[in-house]
Design a protein around this motif. Structure first.
Motif, PDB file in Angstrom:
ATOM      1  N   PRO A   1       0.825  -1.214   0.000  1.00 50.85           N
ATOM      2  CA  PRO A   1       0.000   0.000   0.000  1.00 50.85           C
ATOM      3  C   PRO A   1       0.857   1.261   0.000  1.00 50.85           C
ATOM      4  CG  PRO A   1       0.023  -0.988   2.182  1.00 50.85           C
ATOM      5  CD  PRO A   1       0.740  -1.946   1.265  1.00 50.85           C
ATOM      6  N   ARG A   2       0.310   2.310  -0.575  1.00 49.59           N
ATOM      7  CA  ARG A   2       0.991   3.612  -0.537  1.00 49.59           C
ATOM      8  C   ARG A   2       1.022   4.124   0.893  1.00 49.59           C
ATOM      9  NH1 ARG A   2       0.620   6.362  -5.830  1.00 49.59           N
ATOM     10  NH2 ARG A   2      -0.459   4.949  -7.229  1.00 49.59           N
ATOM     11  N   CYS A   3       1.924   5.043   1.129  1.00 46.93           N
ATOM     12  CA  CYS A   3       2.011   5.690   2.430  1.00 46.93           C
ATOM     13  C   CYS A   3       1.210   6.987   2.362  1.00 46.93           C
ATOM     14  CB  CYS A   3       3.481   5.972   2.772  1.00 46.93           C
ATOM     15  SG  CYS A   3       3.707   6.651   4.404  1.00 46.93           S
ATOM     16  N   THR A   4       0.182   7.100   3.193  1.00 44.68           N
ATOM     17  CA  THR A   4      -0.691   8.274   3.173  1.00 44.68           C
ATOM     18  C   THR A   4      -0.763   8.876   4.571  1.00 44.68           C
ATOM     19  OG1 THR A   4      -1.994   7.168   1.461  1.00 44.68           O
ATOM     20  CG2 THR A   4      -2.971   9.093   2.501  1.00 44.68           C
ATOM     21  N   PRO A   5       0.018   9.909   4.863  1.00 44.99           N
ATOM     22  CA  PRO A   5       0.032  10.502   6.198  1.00 44.99           C
ATOM     23  C   PRO A   5      -1.280  11.204   6.534  1.00 44.99           C
ATOM     24  CG  PRO A   5       1.929  11.217   4.903  1.00 44.99           C
ATOM     25  CD  PRO A   5       0.991  10.532   3.972  1.00 44.99           C
ATOM     26  N   PRO A   6      -1.548  11.365   7.820  1.00 47.31           N
ATOM     27  CA  PRO A   6      -2.754  12.095   8.230  1.00 47.31           C
ATOM     28  C   PRO A   6      -2.613  13.583   7.939  1.00 47.31           C
ATOM     29  CG  PRO A   6      -1.427  11.558  10.153  1.00 47.31           C
ATOM     30  CD  PRO A   6      -0.782  10.881   8.969  1.00 47.31           C
ATOM     31  N   PRO A   7      -3.729  14.300   7.836  1.00 47.95           N
ATOM     32  CA  PRO A   7      -3.661  15.738   7.602  1.00 47.95           C
ATOM     33  C   PRO A   7      -3.084  16.462   8.813  1.00 47.95           C
ATOM     34  CG  PRO A   7      -5.918  15.059   8.004  1.00 47.95           C
ATOM     35  CD  PRO A   7      -5.101  13.807   7.901  1.00 47.95           C
ATOM     36  N   ALA A   8      -2.625  17.684   8.576  1.00 47.74           N
ATOM     37  CA  ALA A   8      -2.036  18.480   9.654  1.00 47.74           C
ATOM     38  C   ALA A   8      -3.070  18.876  10.697  1.00 47.74           C
ATOM     39  CB  ALA A   8      -1.379  19.734   9.082  1.00 47.74           C
ATOM     40  N   ALA A   9      -4.312  19.033  10.313  1.00 48.16           N
ATOM     41  CA  ALA A   9      -5.360  19.447  11.262  1.00 48.16           C
ATOM     42  C   ALA A   9      -5.439  18.456  12.405  1.00 48.16           C
ATOM     43  CB  ALA A   9      -6.703  19.534  10.556  1.00 48.16           C
ATOM     44  N   GLY A  10      -5.477  18.984  13.606  1.00 46.27           N
ATOM     45  CA  GLY A  10      -5.590  18.141  14.783  1.00 46.27           C
ATOM     46  C   GLY A  10      -4.261  17.721  15.364  1.00 46.27           C
ATOM     47  N   LEU A  11      -3.163  18.040  14.705  1.00 46.57           N
ATOM     48  CA  LEU A  11      -1.857  17.677  15.248  1.00 46.57           C
ATOM     49  C   LEU A  11      -1.417  18.710  16.277  1.00 46.57           C
ATOM     50  CD1 LEU A  11       0.012  16.559  12.018  1.00 46.57           C
ATOM     51  CD2 LEU A  11      -1.199  15.156  13.659  1.00 46.57           C
ATOM     52  N   GLY A  12      -0.525  18.295  17.155  1.00 42.46           N
ATOM     53  CA  GLY A  12       0.047  19.209  18.135  1.00 42.46           C
ATOM     54  C   GLY A  12      -0.937  19.628  19.206  1.00 42.46           C
ATOM     55  N   GLN A  13      -1.639  18.646  19.788  1.00 39.72           N
ATOM     56  CA  GLN A  13      -2.640  18.944  20.805  1.00 39.72           C
ATOM     57  C   GLN A  13      -2.034  19.221  22.175  1.00 39.72           C
ATOM     58  OE1 GLN A  13      -6.040  19.141  20.225  1.00 39.72           O
ATOM     59  NE2 GLN A  13      -5.454  19.023  18.088  1.00 39.72           N
ATOM     60  N   GLY A  14      -0.755  19.032  22.326  1.00 41.69           N
ATOM     61  CA  GLY A  14      -0.120  19.282  23.617  1.00 41.69           C
ATOM     62  C   GLY A  14       0.517  18.027  24.176  1.00 41.69           C
ATOM     63  N   SER A  15       1.244  18.189  25.255  1.00 40.87           N
ATOM     64  CA  SER A  15       2.008  17.114  25.863  1.00 40.87           C
ATOM     65  C   SER A  15       1.124  15.915  26.193  1.00 40.87           C
ATOM     66  CB  SER A  15       2.690  17.637  27.121  1.00 40.87           C
ATOM     67  OG  SER A  15       3.466  16.626  27.696  1.00 40.87           O
ATOM     68  N   GLY A  16       1.576  14.734  25.756  1.00 41.47           N
ATOM     69  CA  GLY A  16       0.874  13.502  26.068  1.00 41.47           C
ATOM     70  C   GLY A  16      -0.286  13.162  25.162  1.00 41.47           C
ATOM     71  N   SER A  17      -0.599  14.017  24.196  1.00 38.02           N
ATOM     72  CA  SER A  17      -1.746  13.727  23.333  1.00 38.02           C
ATOM     73  C   SER A  17      -1.427  12.627  22.327  1.00 38.02           C
ATOM     74  CB  SER A  17      -2.190  14.987  22.580  1.00 38.02           C
ATOM     75  OG  SER A  17      -1.271  15.312  21.555  1.00 38.02           O
ATOM     76  N   GLY A  18      -0.156  12.481  21.968  1.00 36.79           N
ATOM     77  CA  GLY A  18       0.230  11.460  21.017  1.00 36.79           C
ATOM     78  C   GLY A  18      -0.165  11.753  19.584  1.00 36.79           C
ATOM     79  N   THR A  19      -0.426  13.030  19.269  1.00 36.79           N
ATOM     80  CA  THR A  19      -0.819  13.361  17.901  1.00 36.79           C
ATOM     81  C   THR A  19       0.343  13.885  17.065  1.00 36.79           C
ATOM     82  OG1 THR A  19      -1.515  15.556  18.620  1.00 36.79           O
ATOM     83  CG2 THR A  19      -3.210  13.853  18.506  1.00 36.79           C
TER      84      THR A  19
END
Length: 195
Positions: free
Chosen positions: A36-54
């Motif tokens: 399968p191709r590699c399809t990363p998630p969109p930038a929206a929702g990333l960087g929610q803060g420490s411990g979020s794991g996003t």
């Protein structure tokens, strides 16, 4: 300044000034192999803060010599070292070996791609040998691991969970870094790269 290991979102993956050229070549190679191709998630929702794991971002700020020695001291030393240190781009697609792309990255003339599945296996082996404590952050964001290993939390964990990991915090840090990077790549289905 310095080198950081970071997760990659869809914007960086498609950007011709960032990873776009490597991404296109990699997708072609994956399709050729029936993967399968590699399809990363969109930038929206990333960087929610420490411990979020996003969003994963860790600085390669500690000396790496003893970590390399630890890798080479394993029964499969060359394979362990190659799995953990022999790549420029890590992807959540399962394949054996490496894919080398004729695209220069920030630190080499070509881009070597490894599977996060293989890195996870090698890192888990080291984590088990070092008996990393359960307190090591598992869903890491901006420098969570570096802050943990460089702060009082590591000393508290050493008192509660002594073990081989306490004898060399540099090696323990890089073991945790590659373990969490591979886990993050697979959980979020995103590539990881050095910037």
């Amino acid at each position: 300044m310095g080198i950081y290991l970071c997760s990659v979102d869809a914007d960086a993956w498609s950007d011709d000034d960032v990873l776009g050229p490597a991404a296109r070549l990699l997708d072609g190679e994956l399709v050729r192999r029936g993967l399968p191709r590699c399809t990363p998630p969109p930038a929206a929702g990333l960087g929610q803060g420490s411990g979020s794991g996003t969003w994963f971002e860790e600085k390669m700020y500690r000396p790496m010599r003893t970590f390399e020695e630890l890798c080479r001291a394993q029964p499969d030393g060359d394979e362990c070292c190659e799995a953990l240190l022999g790549w420029d781009l890590l992807i959540p697609v399962d394949f054996i070996g490496a894919i080398t792309l004729p695209v220069s990255g920030p630190y080499s003339d070509t881009t070597t791609v490894h599977s996060a599945h293989r890195v996870l296996g090698a890192a888990r082996g080291l984590a088990s040998r070092l008996a990393l404590p359960p307190q090591v952050p598992s869903r890491c964001d901006n420098l969570d691991l570096g802050n943990w290993f460089g702060g009082p939390a590591a000393a508290e964990a050493a008192a509660a969970h002594p073990g081989p990991w306490t004898q060399d915090l540099d090696a323990a840090y890089y073991t945790a870094l590659y373990l969490r990077a591979a886990e993050h790549s697979l959980r979020r289905q995103c590539p990881m790269n050095y910037v």
